[in-house]
Motif scaffolding. Structure first.
Motif, mmCIF file in Angstrom:
data_model
loop_
_atom_site.group_PDB
_atom_site.id
_atom_site.type_symbol
_atom_site.label_atom_id
_atom_site.label_comp_id
_atom_site.label_asym_id
_atom_site.label_seq_id
_atom_site.Cartn_x
_atom_site.Cartn_y
_atom_site.Cartn_z
ATOM 1 N N TYR A 126 0.802 -0.979 -0.031
ATOM 2 C CA TYR A 126 -0.058 0.288 0.526
ATOM 3 C C TYR A 126 0.486 1.859 -0.102
ATOM 4 O O TYR A 126 0.257 2.207 -0.823
ATOM 5 C CB TYR A 126 -0.958 0.099 1.652
ATOM 6 C CG TYR A 126 -1.785 1.676 1.153
ATOM 7 C CD1 TYR A 126 -2.603 1.636 0.444
ATOM 8 C CD2 TYR A 126 -1.330 2.398 2.305
ATOM 9 C CE1 TYR A 126 -3.405 3.121 0.890
ATOM 10 C CE2 TYR A 126 -2.180 3.439 2.187
ATOM 11 C CZ TYR A 126 -2.690 3.706 1.555
ATOM 12 O OH TYR A 126 -3.708 4.737 1.626
ATOM 13 N N PHE A 166 2.098 2.140 -3.508
ATOM 14 C CA PHE A 166 1.284 2.292 -3.863
ATOM 15 C C PHE A 166 0.884 3.846 -4.107
ATOM 16 O O PHE A 166 0.886 4.803 -4.749
ATOM 17 C CB PHE A 166 -0.372 1.705 -4.220
ATOM 18 C CG PHE A 166 -0.844 2.217 -5.108
ATOM 19 C CD1 PHE A 166 -1.503 1.855 -6.320
ATOM 20 C CD2 PHE A 166 -2.245 3.253 -4.482
ATOM 21 C CE1 PHE A 166 -2.660 2.305 -6.795
ATOM 22 C CE2 PHE A 166 -3.287 3.665 -4.753
ATOM 23 C CZ PHE A 166 -3.198 3.019 -6.045
ATOM 24 N N ASN A 167 0.670 4.647 -2.763
ATOM 25 C CA ASN A 167 1.033 5.491 -2.345
ATOM 26 C C ASN A 167 1.698 6.918 -2.672
ATOM 27 O O ASN A 167 1.898 7.317 -3.097
ATOM 28 C CB ASN A 167 0.442 5.486 -0.317
ATOM 29 C CG ASN A 167 0.776 7.477 -0.192
ATOM 30 O OD1 ASN A 167 0.340 8.077 -1.108
ATOM 31 N ND2 ASN A 167 1.227 7.488 0.857
ATOM 32 N N VAL A 212 4.137 5.871 -5.484
ATOM 33 C CA VAL A 212 3.382 6.359 -6.998
ATOM 34 C C VAL A 212 2.743 7.365 -7.702
ATOM 35 O O VAL A 212 2.904 7.812 -8.481
ATOM 36 C CB VAL A 212 3.273 4.280 -8.094
ATOM 37 C CG1 VAL A 212 3.657 4.568 -9.065
ATOM 38 C CG2 VAL A 212 4.253 3.546 -7.295
ATOM 39 N N THR A 213 1.811 7.065 -6.986
ATOM 40 C CA THR A 213 0.741 7.711 -6.898
ATOM 41 C C THR A 213 0.647 9.437 -7.399
ATOM 42 O O THR A 213 -0.135 10.103 -7.225
ATOM 43 C CB THR A 213 -0.496 7.398 -7.036
ATOM 44 O OG1 THR A 213 -0.517 6.859 -4.980
ATOM 45 C CG2 THR A 213 -0.607 5.673 -7.571
ATOM 46 N N SER A 214 1.724 9.410 -5.843
ATOM 47 C CA SER A 214 1.651 10.899 -5.467
ATOM 48 C C SER A 214 2.782 11.061 -6.140
ATOM 49 O O SER A 214 3.386 12.743 -6.246
ATOM 50 C CB SER A 214 2.784 10.577 -3.990
ATOM 51 O OG SER A 214 1.517 10.295 -2.938
ATOM 52 N N SER A 270 1.781 14.683 -8.888
ATOM 53 C CA SER A 270 1.015 15.604 -7.997
ATOM 54 C C SER A 270 2.418 16.246 -6.929
ATOM 55 O O SER A 270 2.206 17.123 -7.340
ATOM 56 C CB SER A 270 -0.353 15.239 -7.156
ATOM 57 O OG SER A 270 0.187 14.764 -6.096
ATOM 58 N N TYR A 307 -1.329 20.529 -7.814
ATOM 59 C CA TYR A 307 -0.978 20.460 -6.794
ATOM 60 C C TYR A 307 -1.976 21.556 -5.430
ATOM 61 O O TYR A 307 -3.005 21.268 -4.805
ATOM 62 C CB TYR A 307 0.568 20.381 -6.080
ATOM 63 C CG TYR A 307 0.076 19.515 -4.701
ATOM 64 C CD1 TYR A 307 -0.473 18.310 -3.817
ATOM 65 C CD2 TYR A 307 0.392 19.828 -3.204
ATOM 66 C CE1 TYR A 307 -0.215 18.021 -2.119
ATOM 67 C CE2 TYR A 307 1.073 20.203 -2.440
ATOM 68 C CZ TYR A 307 -0.040 19.166 -1.661
ATOM 69 O OH TYR A 307 -0.166 19.200 -0.048
#
Length: 213
Positions: free
Chosen positions: A104, A107-108, A110-112, A115, A122
């Motif tokens: 998790y 994933f956080n 990579v997705t951050s 932005s 942002y």
């Protein structure tokens, strides 16, 4: 009785057959019977021969059913679950939770990244969440802070994964490590991303107006 006649023989002796000379001395003395003394006979009676002694086998214990006889059962209690099995199950659960938290966190991270690298997008997202109508005076000034936040978040995840794997290999409780590290690095990156916002006078004025300050 004349002097030439032989005297009476002991009870039970064969009177018809003469006893050869020297038979008394050559014949082995029996341990019982007519040639044994009363003391020897009593000792023989009290100590039976080894071949007559029978080995005594212990009787098998009789276990009564507690429900029928009302007597506490002497049956062995069911074996408790080995401590090793319980420990292995706890380690397996801890391993699953730890790996899930690391996945998790990855994933956080990579997705951050998008932005963080696009600080203008942002800032607009944060203004929409806060409910203020304002724009940054210098959007390019926040880009270095976004890059710094992305680097810190990536390094934090890598360090957390290494420490977690090291702890798992030594059989220690590990699930709390990615959880605590995730909270810590999220706060650090949040502070880094907030520095450009708090440095812009127009944004500060808009935020104070929204809060009634």
């Amino acid at each position: 009785m004349s002097d030439g006649e032989p005297g009476p023989r002991p009870h039970g002796a064969d009177s018809s057959r003469p006893r050869p000379h020297g038979a008394e001395s050559s014949r082995p003395r029996p341990q019982y019977g007519e040639y044994a003394s009363p003391e020897e006979q009593r000792a023989r009676i009290q100590q039976p021969a080894p071949e007559w002694q029978q080995p005594v086998t212990p009787a098998a214990p009789v276990v009564a059913e507690a429900a029928d006889a009302g007597i506490p059962s002497t049956k062995p209690a069911p074996e408790a679950q080995p401590a090793g099995d319980v420990l292995s199950r706890r380690r397996m659960i801890d391993r699953v939770v730890t790996i899930s938290l690391l996945v998790y966190g990855l994933f956080n991270v990579v997705t951050s990244f998008p932005s963080f690298l696009d600080y203008g997008a942002y800032a607009e997202t944060m203004f929409a969440v806060l409910g203020v109508d304002v724009t940054l005076s210098d959007p390019a000034a926040g880009r270095p802070w976004g890059i710094a936040a992305a680097v810190v978040l990536a390094i934090g995840w890598i360090a957390t994964a290494l420490v977690s794997l090291w702890s798992l290999r030594r059989g220690r409780l590990t699930w709390w490590i990615p959880l605590a590290a995730g909270i810590l690095f999220t706060l650090v990156t949040g502070v880094l991303m907030a520095v450009p916002l708090m440095s812009d006078p127009a944004v500060v004025k808009a935020l104070l107006g929204a809060t009634g300050g």
